[in-house]
Enzyme design. Structure first.
Site, PDB file in Angstrom:
ATOM      1  N   ASP A 143      38.040  26.639  32.837  1.00  7.10           N
ATOM      2  CA  ASP A 143      37.049  26.173  33.815  1.00  7.10           C
ATOM      3  C   ASP A 143      36.749  27.192  34.907  1.00  7.10           C
ATOM      4  O   ASP A 143      36.369  26.834  36.019  1.00  7.10           O
ATOM      5  CB  ASP A 143      37.557  24.868  34.453  1.00  7.10           C
ATOM      6  CG  ASP A 143      38.973  25.016  34.991  1.00  7.10           C
ATOM      7  OD1 ASP A 143      39.399  26.161  35.245  1.00  7.10           O
ATOM      8  OD2 ASP A 143      39.657  23.995  35.160  1.00  7.10           O
ATOM      9  N   GLU A 179      40.459  24.162  25.590  1.00  5.70           N
ATOM     10  CA  GLU A 179      40.870  23.298  26.713  1.00  5.70           C
ATOM     11  C   GLU A 179      39.656  22.517  27.229  1.00  5.70           C
ATOM     12  O   GLU A 179      39.300  22.547  28.409  1.00  5.70           O
ATOM     13  CB  GLU A 179      41.527  24.087  27.849  1.00  5.70           C
ATOM     14  CG  GLU A 179      42.295  23.214  28.828  1.00  5.70           C
ATOM     15  CD  GLU A 179      42.897  23.984  29.998  1.00  5.70           C
ATOM     16  OE1 GLU A 179      42.187  24.224  30.981  1.00  5.70           O
ATOM     17  OE2 GLU A 179      44.074  24.357  29.906  1.00  5.70           O
ATOM     18  N   GLU A 184      35.767  24.339  39.790  1.00  2.00           N
ATOM     19  CA  GLU A 184      36.167  24.235  38.379  1.00  2.00           C
ATOM     20  C   GLU A 184      35.619  23.008  37.672  1.00  2.00           C
ATOM     21  O   GLU A 184      35.306  23.056  36.487  1.00  2.00           O
ATOM     22  CB  GLU A 184      37.699  24.274  38.264  1.00  2.00           C
ATOM     23  CG  GLU A 184      38.323  25.636  38.568  1.00  2.00           C
ATOM     24  CD  GLU A 184      38.526  25.900  40.053  1.00  2.00           C
ATOM     25  OE1 GLU A 184      38.239  25.007  40.883  1.00  2.00           O
ATOM     26  OE2 GLU A 184      38.961  27.006  40.398  1.00  2.00           O
ATOM     27  N   HIS A 217      46.676  28.409  45.012  1.00  2.00           N
ATOM     28  CA  HIS A 217      45.498  29.274  45.090  1.00  2.00           C
ATOM     29  C   HIS A 217      44.169  28.524  45.123  1.00  2.00           C
ATOM     30  O   HIS A 217      43.104  29.145  45.156  1.00  2.00           O
ATOM     31  CB  HIS A 217      45.472  30.243  43.900  1.00  2.00           C
ATOM     32  CG  HIS A 217      45.220  29.561  42.590  1.00  2.00           C
ATOM     33  ND1 HIS A 217      43.963  29.216  42.163  1.00  2.00           N
ATOM     34  CD2 HIS A 217      46.070  29.125  41.640  1.00  2.00           C
ATOM     35  CE1 HIS A 217      44.056  28.617  40.993  1.00  2.00           C
ATOM     36  NE2 HIS A 217      45.322  28.539  40.649  1.00  2.00           N
ATOM     37  N   ARG A 236      40.688  26.914  45.808  1.00  2.00           N
ATOM     38  CA  ARG A 236      39.684  27.165  46.859  1.00  2.00           C
ATOM     39  C   ARG A 236      39.540  25.994  47.820  1.00  2.00           C
ATOM     40  O   ARG A 236      39.349  26.183  49.023  1.00  2.00           O
ATOM     41  CB  ARG A 236      38.324  27.457  46.209  1.00  2.00           C
ATOM     42  CG  ARG A 236      38.096  28.941  45.908  1.00  2.00           C
ATOM     43  CD  ARG A 236      36.733  29.156  45.255  1.00  2.00           C
ATOM     44  NE  ARG A 236      36.264  30.530  45.359  1.00  2.00           N
ATOM     45  CZ  ARG A 236      36.707  31.561  44.649  1.00  2.00           C
ATOM     46  NH1 ARG A 236      37.698  31.398  43.786  1.00  2.00           N
ATOM     47  NH2 ARG A 236      36.198  32.769  44.813  1.00  2.00           N
ATOM     48  N   HIS A 286      49.442  34.562  45.304  1.00  2.00           N
ATOM     49  CA  HIS A 286      48.174  34.898  44.645  1.00  2.00           C
ATOM     50  C   HIS A 286      47.443  35.953  45.490  1.00  2.00           C
ATOM     51  O   HIS A 286      47.415  35.838  46.722  1.00  2.00           O
ATOM     52  CB  HIS A 286      47.340  33.620  44.534  1.00  2.00           C
ATOM     53  CG  HIS A 286      46.161  33.718  43.620  1.00  2.00           C
ATOM     54  ND1 HIS A 286      45.056  34.461  43.938  1.00  2.00           N
ATOM     55  CD2 HIS A 286      45.914  33.180  42.408  1.00  2.00           C
ATOM     56  CE1 HIS A 286      44.168  34.366  42.955  1.00  2.00           C
ATOM     57  NE2 HIS A 286      44.673  33.590  41.998  1.00  2.00           N
TER      58      HIS A 286
HETATM   59  C1  UD1 Z   1      40.212  32.073  39.825  1.00  2.00           C
HETATM   60  C2  UD1 Z   1      39.422  30.899  39.269  1.00  2.00           C
HETATM   61  C3  UD1 Z   1      40.273  29.643  39.252  1.00  2.00           C
HETATM   62  C4  UD1 Z   1      41.590  29.893  38.527  1.00  2.00           C
HETATM   63  C5  UD1 Z   1      42.284  31.085  39.152  1.00  2.00           C
HETATM   64  C6  UD1 Z   1      43.540  31.433  38.397  1.00  2.00           C
HETATM   65  C7  UD1 Z   1      36.994  30.766  39.657  1.00  2.00           C
HETATM   66  C8  UD1 Z   1      35.934  30.476  40.635  1.00  2.00           C
HETATM   67  N1  UD1 Z   1      38.264  30.642  40.119  1.00  2.00           N
HETATM   68  O1  UD1 Z   1      40.488  31.810  41.206  1.00  2.00           O
HETATM   69  O2  UD1 Z   1      39.580  28.605  38.594  1.00  2.00           O
HETATM   70  O3  UD1 Z   1      42.389  28.748  38.620  1.00  2.00           O
HETATM   71  O4  UD1 Z   1      41.414  32.218  39.102  1.00  2.00           O
HETATM   72  O5  UD1 Z   1      44.363  32.274  39.148  1.00  2.00           O
HETATM   73  O6  UD1 Z   1      36.724  31.101  38.527  1.00  2.00           O
HETATM   74  N2  UD1 Z   1      42.346  39.200  43.152  1.00  2.00           N
HETATM   75  C9  UD1 Z   1      42.958  40.451  43.049  1.00  2.00           C
HETATM   76  N3  UD1 Z   1      43.560  40.777  41.851  1.00  2.00           N
HETATM   77  C10 UD1 Z   1      43.577  39.947  40.780  1.00  2.00           C
HETATM   78  C11 UD1 Z   1      42.969  38.690  40.911  1.00  2.00           C
HETATM   79  C12 UD1 Z   1      42.354  38.331  42.096  1.00  2.00           C
HETATM   80  O7  UD1 Z   1      42.967  41.228  43.975  1.00  2.00           O
HETATM   81  O8  UD1 Z   1      44.121  40.310  39.732  1.00  2.00           O
HETATM   82  C13 UD1 Z   1      41.708  38.836  44.440  1.00  2.00           C
HETATM   83  C14 UD1 Z   1      40.367  39.596  44.643  1.00  2.00           C
HETATM   84  O9  UD1 Z   1      40.206  39.876  46.006  1.00  2.00           O
HETATM   85  C15 UD1 Z   1      39.337  38.566  44.151  1.00  2.00           C
HETATM   86  C16 UD1 Z   1      39.980  37.288  44.687  1.00  2.00           C
HETATM   87  O10 UD1 Z   1      41.376  37.437  44.442  1.00  2.00           O
HETATM   88  O11 UD1 Z   1      38.044  38.782  44.672  1.00  2.00           O
HETATM   89  C17 UD1 Z   1      39.452  36.020  44.096  1.00  2.00           C
HETATM   90  O12 UD1 Z   1      39.420  36.045  42.666  1.00  2.00           O
HETATM   91  P1  UD1 Z   1      38.580  34.892  41.894  1.00  2.00           P
HETATM   92  O13 UD1 Z   1      38.776  35.078  40.438  1.00  2.00           O
HETATM   93  O14 UD1 Z   1      37.201  34.815  42.402  1.00  2.00           O
HETATM   94  O15 UD1 Z   1      39.254  33.554  42.393  1.00  2.00           O
HETATM   95  P2  UD1 Z   1      40.711  33.017  42.228  1.00  2.00           P
HETATM   96  O16 UD1 Z   1      41.083  32.374  43.520  1.00  2.00           O
HETATM   97  O17 UD1 Z   1      41.583  34.053  41.660  1.00  2.00           O
HETATM   98  N1  UDP Z   2      51.949  32.581  36.333  1.00  2.00           N
HETATM   99  C1  UDP Z   2      52.460  33.872  36.164  1.00  2.00           C
HETATM  100  N2  UDP Z   2      52.929  34.547  37.264  1.00  2.00           N
HETATM  101  C2  UDP Z   2      52.908  34.011  38.506  1.00  2.00           C
HETATM  102  C3  UDP Z   2      52.371  32.705  38.670  1.00  2.00           C
HETATM  103  C4  UDP Z   2      51.894  32.016  37.571  1.00  2.00           C
HETATM  104  O1  UDP Z   2      52.487  34.391  35.043  1.00  2.00           O
HETATM  105  O2  UDP Z   2      53.355  34.679  39.453  1.00  2.00           O
HETATM  106  C5  UDP Z   2      51.394  31.862  35.155  1.00  2.00           C
HETATM  107  C6  UDP Z   2      51.885  30.439  34.953  1.00  2.00           C
HETATM  108  O3  UDP Z   2      53.019  30.402  34.128  1.00  2.00           O
HETATM  109  C7  UDP Z   2      50.684  29.765  34.297  1.00  2.00           C
HETATM  110  C8  UDP Z   2      49.498  30.532  34.826  1.00  2.00           C
HETATM  111  O4  UDP Z   2      50.016  31.740  35.379  1.00  2.00           O
HETATM  112  O5  UDP Z   2      50.691  29.929  32.879  1.00  2.00           O
HETATM  113  C9  UDP Z   2      48.780  29.738  35.868  1.00  2.00           C
HETATM  114  O6  UDP Z   2      47.808  30.534  36.476  1.00  2.00           O
HETATM  115  P1  UDP Z   2      47.124  30.165  37.836  1.00  2.00           P
HETATM  116  O7  UDP Z   2      48.013  29.287  38.631  1.00  2.00           O
HETATM  117  O8  UDP Z   2      46.688  31.457  38.440  1.00  2.00           O
HETATM  118  O9  UDP Z   2      45.798  29.411  37.390  1.00  2.00           O
HETATM  119  P2  UDP Z   2      45.465  27.903  36.955  1.00  2.00           P
HETATM  120  O10 UDP Z   2      46.363  27.514  35.848  1.00  2.00           O
HETATM  121  O11 UDP Z   2      45.594  27.052  38.162  1.00  2.00           O
HETATM  122  O12 UDP Z   2      44.031  27.999  36.535  1.00  2.00           O
END
Ligand code: UD1
Ligand code: UDP
Length: 381
Positions: free
Chosen positions: A97, A119, A133, A205, A207, A238
């Site tokens: 999502d 999923e 999401e 994490h 939003r 995160h």
């Molecule tokens: C995203 C997804 C969320 C998912 C989550 C899993 C959207 C809108 N959100 O949220 O559904 O549950 O990922 O973790 O699709 N960043 C880094 N390095 C990384 C990843 C992220 O620096 O490897 C930082 C960057 O500044 C980036 C910010 O996190 O711009 C936000 O990343 P984004 O994918 O937009 O949102 P998440 O909060 O990670």
């Molecule tokens: N996870 C990981 N390292 C971490 C935290 C989470 O590998 O430090 C894994 C966790 O086991 C799960 C997935 O990341 O499989 C969950 O990701 P996240 O919480 O970022 O996203 P969501 O599932 O909420 O979309």
């Protein structure tokens, strides 16, 4: 005839949940498998791909610091369309999502390429929770040709939206495939853990929790380590700056709290196994922890994963300070309440979800080819 299947991954959880599907497809001679990383996440995506030995064939390198949803969506759509035109896949698969999944489904729709949603059918029926999401998965579901639903409940959600039952396959969640595939590997625990203390593992994490709600969560964690000398908190933070800045500001200086970078999947699984309880707003963790027998208190008011809540092994506690502290304290103090939540059930799958997805696609194309050949025979006679 070999079919080209393009598997898209954007964020950490998508990579974890698509890895079993990609590896299962690659074992099958019927398919030419192409892996596309949108890299909506950069470092966290690369971490996971390495663990599962999956190399992207295409990398869009989309992530920008502190990206906003509109710009992310626009960048994704434009870049995805170019890939679809060049690769001409027969099928595109994506999981979950995120913005990656929603834009992949939409880009496929515009190019009339069949999209399979892994999923599928998770719903809270509340567009604001989780944000964005719920909207992403509704759109992906509206556009999908195949709906790979993890549970009977998610199948029912899709039926309620008018999806034909012929287009839904209940597969289990591929996260359990991923988890079981690493469960027996040697795993080192993250550094800094005190073996004499009970571990509370934390991830957060979402939003919709940014700002005040997340500050309350952090203050509740402080209260828990202040009150319980035998408790340690491990929190892999995160990298989203909206989470990171608050977490380090409020929790950065307490000896009972270990903050660290996001963990590789193996040390994170090791930490889940070592945890006494888990506090999380993550989707994946709500699915994995019950299979490992770990109670989860969910830092959200709603969940699209009601099955483990119904089993009594996951509980919604929201982001209210008093509720988080009292529900955690209850599990720390009350042995029998704890045991009820630490039962080890797996409502989200049996570890064979990816096989079911591959079989569905194989059967579909086999049926399609047979029909075509039968048609050719008829033409000849
Ligand atoms: C995203 C997804 C969320 C998912 C989550 C899993 C959207 C809108 N959100 O949220 O559904 O549950 O990922 O973790 O699709 N960043 C880094 N390095 C990384 C990843 C992220 O620096 O490897 C930082 C960057 O500044 C980036 C910010 O996190 O711009 C936000 O990343 P984004 O994918 O937009 O949102 P998440 O909060 O990670
Ligand atoms: N996870 C990981 N390292 C971490 C935290 C989470 O590998 O430090 C894994 C966790 O086991 C799960 C997935 O990341 O499989 C969950 O990701 P996240 O919480 O970022 O996203 P969501 O599932 O909420 O979309």
């Amino acid at each position: 005839m070999k079919r080209t299947i393009l598997c898209a991954v954007g964020t950490r959880p998508e990579a974890i949940k698509m890895a079993p599907v990609i590896l299962a497809l690659k074992k099958n001679d019927d398919f030419n498998v192409r892996v596309m990383a949108t890299a909506q996440h950069r470092q966290m995506l690369d971490q996971v791909m390495k663990v599962f030995g999956v190399e992207p064939d295409i990398d869009l390198d989309i992530m920008r610091p502190n990206q906003d949803l509109t710009a992310l969506t626009a960048r994704l759509l434009l870049n995805l369309d170019e890939v679809l035109v060049k690769e001409k896949p027969d099928v595109v698969l994506a999981q979950g999502d995120t913005t990656t999944v929603m834009t992949v489904a939409l880009a496929c729709f515009y190019r009339r390429i069949p999209f399979g949603h892994v999923e599928a059918g998770l719903r809270t029926w509340d567009m604001a929770n989780p944000f964005p999401e719920e909207m992403n998965r509704v759109i992906a579901g509206r556009l999908a040709k195949w709906h790979f639903a993890p549970t009977e409940g998610s199948r029912q959600n899709l039926l309620r939206e008018g999806v034909s039952s012929a287009d839904i396959v209940v597969t289990g969640n591929t996260v359990i495939d991923a988890l079981l595939s690493v469960a027996d590997r040697d795993m080192e625990l993250p550094v800094g853990l005190d073996p004499a203390k009970r571990l509370i593992l934390v991830t957060a994490h979402r939003r919709e929790n940014f700002g005040e709600p997340f500050e309350r969560v952090c203050r509740a964690l402080l209260a828990l380590v202040e009150r319980n000398a035998d408790v340690q908190v491990l929190y892999p933070v995160h990298p989203n700056p909206n989470v990171r800045d608050t977490a380090y500001r409020i929790l950065g200086n307490h000896p009972g709290i270990v903050l660290c970078e996001p963990l590789d999947y193996l040390p994170f699984v090791a930490a889940m196994k070592r945890a006494y309880i888990i506090l999380s707003d993550s989707g994946g963790v709500q699915e994995e922890a019950p299979a490992l027998g770990k109670p989860v208190l969910v830092l959200r008011h709603e969940t699209e994963r009601p099955e483990a809540v119904a089993e009594g092994v996951v509980k919604l506690v929201g982001t209210d300070y008093d509720t988080i502290v009292s529900e955690s304290q209850r599990l720390l103090d009350d042995e029998s309440a704890y045991r009820k939540m630490a039962r080890g059930v797996s409502p989200y799958g049996d570890g064979h979800a990816a096989e079911r997805i591959v079989k569905t696609l194989r059967d579909y194309f086999l049926g399609f080819d047979n029909e075509k050949f039968a048609g050719m025979d008829n033409e000849k006679s």
